[in-house]
Design a protein around this motif. Sequence first.
Motif, mmCIF file in Angstrom:
data_model
loop_
_atom_site.group_PDB
_atom_site.id
_atom_site.type_symbol
_atom_site.label_atom_id
_atom_site.label_comp_id
_atom_site.label_asym_id
_atom_site.label_seq_id
_atom_site.Cartn_x
_atom_site.Cartn_y
_atom_site.Cartn_z
ATOM 1 N N HIS A 1 23.997 -39.560 -17.304
ATOM 2 C CA HIS A 1 23.858 -38.174 -17.010
ATOM 3 C C HIS A 1 24.177 -37.929 -15.657
ATOM 4 C CE1 HIS A 1 20.351 -37.263 -20.030
ATOM 5 N NE2 HIS A 1 21.324 -38.002 -20.582
ATOM 6 N N GLY A 2 24.607 -36.508 -15.277
ATOM 7 C CA GLY A 2 24.771 -35.966 -13.830
ATOM 8 C C GLY A 2 25.935 -36.565 -13.214
ATOM 9 N N HIS A 3 26.673 -37.382 -13.962
ATOM 10 C CA HIS A 3 28.088 -38.054 -13.167
ATOM 11 C C HIS A 3 29.179 -37.749 -14.309
ATOM 12 C CE1 HIS A 3 24.644 -39.334 -11.018
ATOM 13 N NE2 HIS A 3 25.357 -39.511 -9.915
ATOM 14 N N ARG A 4 30.404 -37.942 -13.795
ATOM 15 C CA ARG A 4 31.469 -38.486 -14.520
ATOM 16 C C ARG A 4 31.800 -39.970 -13.951
ATOM 17 N NH1 ARG A 4 37.000 -35.407 -12.786
ATOM 18 N NH2 ARG A 4 37.307 -36.226 -10.618
ATOM 19 N N PHE A 5 32.476 -40.464 -14.772
ATOM 20 C CA PHE A 5 32.664 -42.032 -14.105
ATOM 21 C C PHE A 5 34.365 -42.351 -14.248
ATOM 22 C CE2 PHE A 5 30.320 -42.760 -18.022
ATOM 23 C CZ PHE A 5 31.182 -43.398 -18.946
ATOM 24 N N GLN A 6 34.917 -43.196 -13.751
ATOM 25 C CA GLN A 6 36.285 -43.398 -14.134
ATOM 26 C C GLN A 6 36.153 -44.944 -14.655
ATOM 27 O OE1 GLN A 6 38.756 -43.802 -10.749
ATOM 28 N NE2 GLN A 6 40.670 -44.387 -11.912
ATOM 29 N N VAL A 7 36.984 -45.049 -15.935
ATOM 30 C CA VAL A 7 37.062 -46.271 -16.508
ATOM 31 C C VAL A 7 38.139 -47.181 -15.944
ATOM 32 C CG1 VAL A 7 37.509 -47.435 -18.840
ATOM 33 C CG2 VAL A 7 36.520 -45.083 -18.697
ATOM 34 N N LEU A 8 37.975 -48.504 -15.553
ATOM 35 C CA LEU A 8 38.757 -49.362 -14.843
ATOM 36 C C LEU A 8 39.661 -50.256 -15.615
ATOM 37 C CD1 LEU A 8 36.655 -50.086 -11.584
ATOM 38 C CD2 LEU A 8 38.258 -48.095 -12.071
ATOM 39 N N SER A 9 38.635 -50.753 -16.668
ATOM 40 C CA SER A 9 39.368 -51.790 -17.499
ATOM 41 C C SER A 9 38.730 -51.974 -18.955
ATOM 42 C CB SER A 9 39.157 -53.269 -16.762
ATOM 43 O OG SER A 9 38.250 -53.722 -16.842
ATOM 44 N N ARG A 10 39.389 -52.585 -19.731
ATOM 45 C CA ARG A 10 38.984 -52.893 -20.964
ATOM 46 C C ARG A 10 39.063 -54.351 -21.628
ATOM 47 N NH1 ARG A 10 40.674 -53.488 -26.174
ATOM 48 N NH2 ARG A 10 39.335 -53.364 -28.035
ATOM 49 N N ASN A 11 38.243 -55.261 -21.720
ATOM 50 C CA ASN A 11 38.334 -56.566 -21.972
ATOM 51 C C ASN A 11 39.105 -57.226 -20.777
ATOM 52 O OD1 ASN A 11 36.721 -56.249 -24.027
ATOM 53 N ND2 ASN A 11 38.586 -56.109 -25.808
ATOM 54 N N GLY A 12 38.877 -56.910 -19.554
ATOM 55 C CA GLY A 12 39.648 -57.661 -18.792
ATOM 56 C C GLY A 12 40.757 -57.117 -18.177
ATOM 57 N N VAL A 13 41.313 -56.096 -19.033
ATOM 58 C CA VAL A 13 42.923 -55.718 -18.704
ATOM 59 C C VAL A 13 42.860 -54.259 -18.032
ATOM 60 C CG1 VAL A 13 44.901 -54.787 -19.802
ATOM 61 C CG2 VAL A 13 43.602 -56.859 -20.963
ATOM 62 N N PRO A 14 43.275 -54.057 -16.887
ATOM 63 C CA PRO A 14 43.202 -52.663 -16.256
ATOM 64 C C PRO A 14 43.941 -51.590 -16.951
ATOM 65 C CG PRO A 14 43.880 -54.378 -14.667
ATOM 66 C CD PRO A 14 43.839 -55.108 -16.227
ATOM 67 N N LEU A 15 43.326 -50.436 -17.289
ATOM 68 C CA LEU A 15 44.126 -49.244 -17.805
ATOM 69 C C LEU A 15 45.579 -48.938 -17.200
ATOM 70 C CD1 LEU A 15 41.269 -48.667 -18.609
ATOM 71 C CD2 LEU A 15 41.785 -46.149 -18.356
ATOM 72 N N SER A 16 46.535 -48.992 -17.908
ATOM 73 C CA SER A 16 47.982 -48.454 -17.720
ATOM 74 C C SER A 16 48.309 -47.322 -17.863
ATOM 75 C CB SER A 16 48.718 -49.651 -18.376
ATOM 76 O OG SER A 16 48.541 -49.598 -19.563
ATOM 77 N N GLY A 17 47.857 -46.446 -18.385
ATOM 78 C CA GLY A 17 48.158 -45.014 -18.284
ATOM 79 C C GLY A 17 47.539 -43.905 -17.519
ATOM 80 N N SER A 18 47.283 -42.996 -18.040
ATOM 81 C CA SER A 18 46.434 -41.750 -17.113
ATOM 82 C C SER A 18 45.119 -42.370 -16.818
ATOM 83 C CB SER A 18 46.415 -40.519 -18.031
ATOM 84 O OG SER A 18 45.579 -39.763 -17.411
ATOM 85 N N PRO A 19 44.739 -41.901 -15.566
ATOM 86 C CA PRO A 19 43.201 -42.183 -15.186
ATOM 87 C C PRO A 19 42.356 -41.529 -16.070
ATOM 88 C CG PRO A 19 44.322 -41.177 -13.348
ATOM 89 C CD PRO A 19 45.521 -41.063 -14.387
ATOM 90 N N VAL A 20 41.232 -42.083 -16.485
ATOM 91 C CA VAL A 20 40.512 -41.661 -17.821
ATOM 92 C C VAL A 20 39.085 -41.478 -16.873
ATOM 93 C CG1 VAL A 20 39.233 -42.376 -19.687
ATOM 94 C CG2 VAL A 20 41.716 -42.758 -19.370
ATOM 95 N N TYR A 21 38.599 -40.400 -17.006
ATOM 96 C CA TYR A 21 37.111 -39.896 -16.735
ATOM 97 C C TYR A 21 36.477 -39.340 -17.815
ATOM 98 C CZ TYR A 21 39.320 -39.843 -11.818
ATOM 99 O OH TYR A 21 39.920 -40.432 -10.929
ATOM 100 N N LEU A 22 35.221 -40.011 -17.852
ATOM 101 C CA LEU A 22 34.125 -39.877 -18.925
ATOM 102 C C LEU A 22 32.795 -39.687 -18.647
ATOM 103 C CD1 LEU A 22 35.617 -42.570 -21.508
ATOM 104 C CD2 LEU A 22 36.355 -40.408 -21.451
ATOM 105 N N ASP A 23 32.128 -39.076 -19.256
ATOM 106 C CA ASP A 23 30.817 -39.256 -19.358
ATOM 107 C C ASP A 23 30.019 -40.219 -20.461
ATOM 108 O OD1 ASP A 23 29.826 -37.155 -21.504
ATOM 109 O OD2 ASP A 23 31.247 -36.124 -20.318
ATOM 110 N N THR A 24 30.632 -40.292 -21.590
ATOM 111 C CA THR A 24 30.256 -41.209 -22.775
ATOM 112 C C THR A 24 31.298 -42.059 -23.007
ATOM 113 O OG1 THR A 24 29.217 -39.152 -23.440
ATOM 114 C CG2 THR A 24 29.146 -40.914 -25.144
ATOM 115 N N LEU A 25 31.173 -43.263 -22.976
ATOM 116 C CA LEU A 25 31.819 -44.435 -23.135
ATOM 117 C C LEU A 25 31.659 -45.030 -24.611
ATOM 118 C CD1 LEU A 25 34.273 -46.384 -21.951
ATOM 119 C CD2 LEU A 25 32.621 -47.682 -21.195
ATOM 120 N N LEU A 26 32.653 -45.143 -25.620
ATOM 121 C CA LEU A 26 32.294 -45.685 -26.891
ATOM 122 C C LEU A 26 32.697 -47.233 -26.619
ATOM 123 C CD1 LEU A 26 31.812 -45.893 -29.844
ATOM 124 C CD2 LEU A 26 34.332 -45.369 -30.296
ATOM 125 N N THR A 27 31.669 -47.879 -26.991
ATOM 126 C CA THR A 27 31.844 -49.455 -26.553
ATOM 127 C C THR A 27 31.364 -50.052 -28.109
ATOM 128 O OG1 THR A 27 29.315 -50.234 -26.226
ATOM 129 C CG2 THR A 27 30.881 -49.523 -24.463
#
Length: 492
Positions: free
Chosen positions: A409-435
Amino acid sequence: MRRLGWKRKIGFAVLGLALLLGAVIGTYFWQIRMQKPYEVNMGGSHHMEEGAAHDHGSVQASAANQVMPGGRSCAAITEDAGNEAVREFRLTAAQTVKELENGTTEQVWAFNGSIPGPEIRVTEGERVRVILDNKDIREGVTVHWHGIVLPCSQDGVAGVTQDAVNPGEQFTYEFIADSPGTYWYHSHQASSEQVKKGLLGPLIVEPKEEAFDYDREMSLLIQELNGVYRMNGSARVLPVEAAPGETLRLRMIQAANETETFSVSGASYRILAMDGHDFNAPGVLDHHKFRMGAGQRYDLLLQMPQNGKVVIASESGLQVILGTGSDPVIRSDHALFTWTDYGVPDPGAPVADLPVDHSHTLTLDQNLFINSINGKSFHEIPPIIVNEGDRVKLTITNIGGGDHPFHLHGHRFQVLSRNGVPLSGSPVYLDTLLTQQDETFEIYVKADNPGLWMMHCHNLMHASMGMSMMLNYEGVTTPYRVGTKSGNLPDL
């Protein structure tokens, strides 16, 4: 060696069954205690249930604007009035009867008598004022503005930012819509029940200047109403008028608990945004399917073919048919869209070498009736305490219990990595992250909105079973209490 007689074997079997049944019943009632504590201060540095022997008393709503001892009250954190335009809306929560497609009726709860509730559409920079009336929802009701960054007092969480609004009562929400995008609203009192009964609706913030060209747009809200999946209130195929060659923006809102997978047949498309935040240079997708976790939003851009329809279909059976003419070829070999390498990186939003003031690991799991974070549930989970300006890295790992769409709540966050691999495309800002199970994500949160903020799984049944905790700012307090004493039960 003497063998056990049949009577003794039966005795051991009965004893084992009794022990197992006792463990199940004990765990069940322990989980109910998680759902319905007596009284808990969610603004504390730890959440110990306050029993009758340690009754600190609940502060009434009349004290909401008082600064609490030792800090600033969440209830007093509001948005100062300026010269921005004001858009006023009214939502009335009430029981009603909905006529179903098969001619039968069912009892539902609705805002303004419609399922889903009315679309609230405003322009970036406007002050939004929404007056909530509760006509006859006995348990009380609130409105949480999912994905909107707003003052703590307006977040709509029963027992944290306000008391639930009882029948005959009223509450006015006010915030500035300063982030364009696709959002939604829902009750955050007994949310797992009230959302399923119909207390939800779309919220669209239009930008002052549009970044993408299109001829027309529409919102598509997916919900589960009393056990039946629906899109824009309909359990049938949803027809949408669309002219040949017309470019459409589709704002898809996943408000049901389970993950939905969608495919698009008959046209290529782009995913412009997730959770209201644009991708940088989104590419064209062809024969791709995409997953939406509970609470997430995807904005699609597509151009209608000169001849024929476009079909958007979910694996659960929901269907949107755009346009008229011949049916498209429905393929079965759709590739799965991955947003971790979609679009183009932005040097102004790196995912490496970011300054971090403190880090936390959150492990999401399930054990019988309990959903947990770091082995604890709901108010027994220590909150994360931050100071304004802190830069926080959260490592979120899903080790069991199905999909856990993690909402802050109350924030957006930037996703840095998935399973140890840094994101390589556009910056991704979310408030809900599907895990999903066995996934680990690193996310980056800037503590720039003082308050008391829930973090929870947006499969609302999982939240009701304990997968809910707090991100609290140092020195911010609340006059409200969660529990059966006050009747405030945000995640029941």
